[in-house]
Design a protein around this motif. Structure first.
Motif, short mmCIF file in Angstrom:
data_model
loop_
_atom_site.label_atom_id
_atom_site.label_comp_id
_atom_site.label_asym_id
_atom_site.label_seq_id
_atom_site.Cartn_x
_atom_site.Cartn_y
_atom_site.Cartn_z
N THR A 64 0.86 -1.17 0.00
CA THR A 64 0.00 0.00 0.00
C THR A 64 0.91 1.24 0.00
O THR A 64 1.60 1.47 0.99
N THR A 77 -8.12 0.92 -4.82
CA THR A 77 -6.96 0.27 -4.20
C THR A 77 -6.75 -1.14 -4.75
O THR A 77 -7.63 -1.74 -5.37
N GLN A 114 -4.48 0.01 5.90
CA GLN A 114 -4.07 -1.40 6.02
C GLN A 114 -4.69 -2.05 7.25
O GLN A 114 -5.11 -3.20 7.21
#
Length: 130
Positions: free
Chosen positions: A4, A30, A123
Motif C-alpha cells: 500500500t 486500491t 491497512q
C-alpha cells in the motif's frame, strides 16, 4: 497483496487519492478493491468539468463478478478522466496505483484531505475486515 503506497491517502470504501500539490488530486481504487472485484471488464467514468460532492457516486467499475460504485473521496470538479481505461479496463487490475488511475479532481475544499486515511490506517482497516 501489493504494498500500500505510503504517499497516498485512502477511503474506507477503498479508493486511493494522490495529492498532486497543485490543488488537484488523482484518484483510483486500491489493490484490495481490484482484487475483490476480480477481472475488470468495464469502467464508467464521469464527464470532465462535472462538479462532484464528497461521498457522491463518481464512477462504476464492472468486473466478471459484479458492478461496484466508486465514490468521490473529496468535493470538486472533474478535471480529467483516464480515457485509456475505455479500451483497456484491465489496467485497473494490472496497475491500480499507476496507469489504472481513474480521475483527476480540482479540489473545492483541500481540508477534506485531512479526513482521509493514511496507508497504515487503511491497512489496519482492511486487516480488521478480513
Amino acid at each position: 497483496m501489493t504494498a500500500t503506497p505510503e504517499e497516498l491517502l485512502y477511503t474506507p470504501s477503498h479508493e486511493w487519492i494522490r495529492d498532486n500539490g497543485d490543488g488537484t488530486v488523482t484518484m483510483g481504487i486500491t489493490d484490495h478493491a481490484q482484487d475483490q472485484l476480480g477481472d475488470v471488464v468495464f469502467v464508467e467514468l464521469p464527464e470532465e468539468e462535472q462538479t462532484i460532492a464528497k461521498g457522491e457516486e463518481l464512477a462504476v467499475v464492472e468486473s466478471v463478478k459484479s458492478a461496484s460504485d466508486i465514490y468521490a473521496p473529496v468535493s470538486g470538479v472533474v478535471e480529467s478522466t483516464n480515457e485509456a481505461l475505455e479500451d483497456a479496463p484491465e489496467t485497473v487490475n494490472e496497475h491500480c496505483y499507476g496507469d489504472g488511475w481513474m480521475v483527476k479532481i480540482k479540489l473545492e475544499n483541500p481540508d477534506e484531505l485531512s479526513e482521509l486515511l493514511s496507508a497504515d490506517r487503511y491497512q489496519q482497516m482492511v486487516a480488521d475486515e478480513a
